[in-house]
Write an enzyme that holds these catalytic residues in place. Structure first.
Site, mmCIF file in Angstrom:
data_model
loop_
_atom_site.group_PDB
_atom_site.id
_atom_site.type_symbol
_atom_site.label_atom_id
_atom_site.label_comp_id
_atom_site.label_asym_id
_atom_site.label_seq_id
_atom_site.Cartn_x
_atom_site.Cartn_y
_atom_site.Cartn_z
ATOM 1 N N HIS A 160 4.530 -7.324 -11.203
ATOM 2 C CA HIS A 160 3.325 -6.644 -10.650
ATOM 3 C C HIS A 160 3.440 -5.600 -9.749
ATOM 4 C CE1 HIS A 160 1.657 -10.695 -12.343
ATOM 5 N NE2 HIS A 160 0.434 -10.148 -12.250
ATOM 6 N N LYS A 164 1.622 -7.288 -4.258
ATOM 7 C CA LYS A 164 1.387 -8.597 -4.440
ATOM 8 C C LYS A 164 2.118 -9.447 -3.546
ATOM 9 C CE LYS A 164 0.742 -11.867 -8.162
ATOM 10 N NZ LYS A 164 -0.459 -12.421 -7.949
#
Ligand SMILES: NC(=O)C1=CN([C@@H]2O[C@H](COP(=O)(O)OP(=O)(O)OC[C@H]3O[C@@H](n4cnc5c(N)ncnc54)[C@H](OP(=O)(O)O)[C@@H]3O)[C@@H](O)[C@H]2O)C=CC1
Ligand SMILES: O=C(O)C1=N[C@H](C(=O)O)C[C@H](O)C1
Length: 272
Positions: A160, A164
């Site tokens: 990600h 995040k």
């Protein structure tokens, strides 16, 4: 069934998912952006939600009074943070509305509170609201059932964007749980979430996780089933956050006619 557009509140309206939700709801006939919420003290309070999302004005100023918005609405779409989601779960239960929870990183204690709120609210919670990932979960369960622990090792890999804050991702845990279900074991008792240093050989039957973070990656997930001389890889790539937003709106519309309870995207998509 109501013929009127479903009145939806977007909490965390200025966030990456909040803005995507506002654009997505705006483009759907069966739903409307009824209110948009940010935390008290946020510089976005008072700004028009449509302008924040790049649509131009839609006549919905961002508010920091969630309960006032919830009591007049039919549902709330919540992609925020665990502490905020717990607060919103209590308010959604008070208002007896639909609460779609996309927030990840919730603890077991948080999940208990959400379950308690679902006695009064209709809650749909999933680590990933997309059709593709939920189908991948079903495929993972099937593969894990077919390829047993004596000969096949299962690893879940995810990447990600650098902003995040939780790991493994909600999706990685969803896929790990699907694999554990296929094997008939508990994920909590059989997962290896971190490896570092002299780890020794891989314990048989465990489900491993590996986490990558960087750049603007929206979400990449792979489940690897590694055997002697061959590996089966099941994977999903997200290239647009609207896949999560469309799933969340679908969940809200589905739950509109349901009784209070805690549901998953598998229920919404008929994959359960
Ligand atoms: N289930 C799924 O399909 C998906 C889940 N997610 C999850 O959704 C969550 C949000 O992701 P993302 O949009 O990227 O994150 P962002 O940080 O971009 O957005 C979160 C927003 O929530 C706001 N917020 C936090 N606390 C409160 C509060 N108490 N009241 C009102 N607003 C609040 C934040 O404000 P502030 O900046 O002031 O804190 C921010 O605007 C994460 O947990 C992520 O993992 C993401 C995509 C898909
Ligand atoms: O934080 C994100 O961005 C995402 N979070 C979810 C997760 O934790 O799996 C879903 C998606 O992968 C994007």
């Amino acid at each position: 069934m109501s013929g009127n557009p479903m009145k939806l509140v977007v909490v965390g309206a200025a966030g990456r998912m909040g803005q995507t939700l506002i654009r997505t709801i705006h483009a759907i006939d069966g739903a409307e952006v009824f209110a948009a919420v940010e935390r008290e003290g946020s510089p976005f309070v008072g700004r028009d939600a449509g302008e924040l999302a790049g649509l131009g004005p839609i006549g919905v100023p961002v508010t920091d009074k969630p309960l006032e918005a919830f009591v007049a609405a039919e549902g709330v779409l919540d992609f925020t943070a665990p502490a905020a989601t717990i607060e919103f779960a209590g308010l959604a239960a008070q208002a007896r509305i639909v609460h779609v929870v996309g927030t990840t990183g919730c603890s077991a204690a948080d999940d208990e509170k959400i379950k308690a709120a679902a006695r009064h609210a209709r809650v749909v919670k999933s680590g990933n609201m997309s059709l593709g990932v939920n189908l991948l979960g079903v495929l993972t369960e099937t593969a894990a059932r077919a390829l047993g622990p004596d000969d096949w090792d299962i690893e879940v890999l995810e990447m990600h964007h650098k902003h995040k804050v939780d790991a493994p991702s909600g999706t990685a845990l969803l896929l790990g749980n699907a694999a554990a279900k296929g094997r008939g074991i508990s994920l909590a008792e059989n997962s290896v979430r971190v490896r570092d240093g002299h780890t020794g050989p891989r314990p048989m039957g465990t489900i491993g996780f590996a986490t990558l973070r960087g750049g603007s990656v929206i979400g990449e997930h792979s489940v690897l089933l590694a055997g002697e001389g061959e590996t089966v890889t099941l994977s999903h790539s997200a290239t647009d956050r609207s896949i999560f937003a469309r799933g969340a709106v679908k969940a809200a519309l589905w739950a509109r006619e349901k009784k209070p309870g805690l549901y998953s995207m598998l229920d919404v998509l008929g994959l359960n």
